[in-house]
Design a protein around this motif. Sequence first.
Motif, PDB file in Angstrom:
ATOM      1  N   LYS A  23      -1.505  -1.941 -10.327  1.00 18.29           N
ATOM      2  CA  LYS A  23      -2.267  -1.686  -9.157  1.00 18.29           C
ATOM      3  C   LYS A  23      -3.332  -2.806  -8.890  1.00 18.29           C
TER       4      LYS A  23
ATOM      5  N   ASN B  60      -6.265  -1.864  -3.346  1.00 18.16           N
ATOM      6  CA  ASN B  60      -5.794  -0.422  -3.420  1.00 18.16           C
ATOM      7  C   ASN B  60      -4.169  -0.550  -3.146  1.00 18.16           C
TER       8      ASN B  60
ATOM      9  N   LYS C  48       0.754  -1.284  -0.077  1.00 18.30           N
ATOM     10  CA  LYS C  48       0.182   0.045  -0.048  1.00 18.30           C
ATOM     11  C   LYS C  48       0.890   1.234   0.002  1.00 18.30           C
TER      12      LYS C  48
ATOM     13  N   GLU D 265      -6.515  -3.226  -7.897  1.00 16.10           N
ATOM     14  CA  GLU D 265      -7.634  -2.544  -7.410  1.00 16.10           C
ATOM     15  C   GLU D 265      -8.361  -2.892  -6.332  1.00 16.10           C
TER      16      GLU D 265
END
Length: 164
Positions: A93, A98, A58, A95
């Motif tokens: 990424k 995140n 993250k 999704e």
Amino acid sequence: MTTHQHNPVFNAHGHDHSACISDALARAETLCAEQGLRLTAIRRRVLELIWDNHRPTKAYDLLHTIGQERGNAAPPTVYRALDFLLEAGLIHKIESLNAFIGCDAGHGKSHPKFLICRSCERVAEIPSPEVDDALAHEAKRAGFRIDHETIEIGGTCKACTGKD
């Protein structure tokens, strides 16, 4: 640059993870040199931290680590580095989480798909041109133009299920 078996992450026993980091950095340096891009120290460090394991990272965790290493790191610095690495195709990424994962470029021109172990949180990027072809065919049949595709599949890896 060494080429490793695609997706050794779920076959982690005896896996030389430092080789993944080394390969990712070498690929980034080559790509940046070929495209006239700058792999700054912060971009390089963000890429190293993302490749530090095969678990999604993250932005907040990157910011925390870089802040500890370099003093007070500003969030825009990390986010700009992430944007650069995404645009260059060096990371992806995830999704649904995140979070970010290193791109091993094993998908070629196909869109990457991700297997996400819900138990150990490792992520494997898998190529699947057949799935791309099927999606393109169905989209065309429906009169739909795909401009973005993310396929994330959650489950449990072999190591976590304890089965070979």
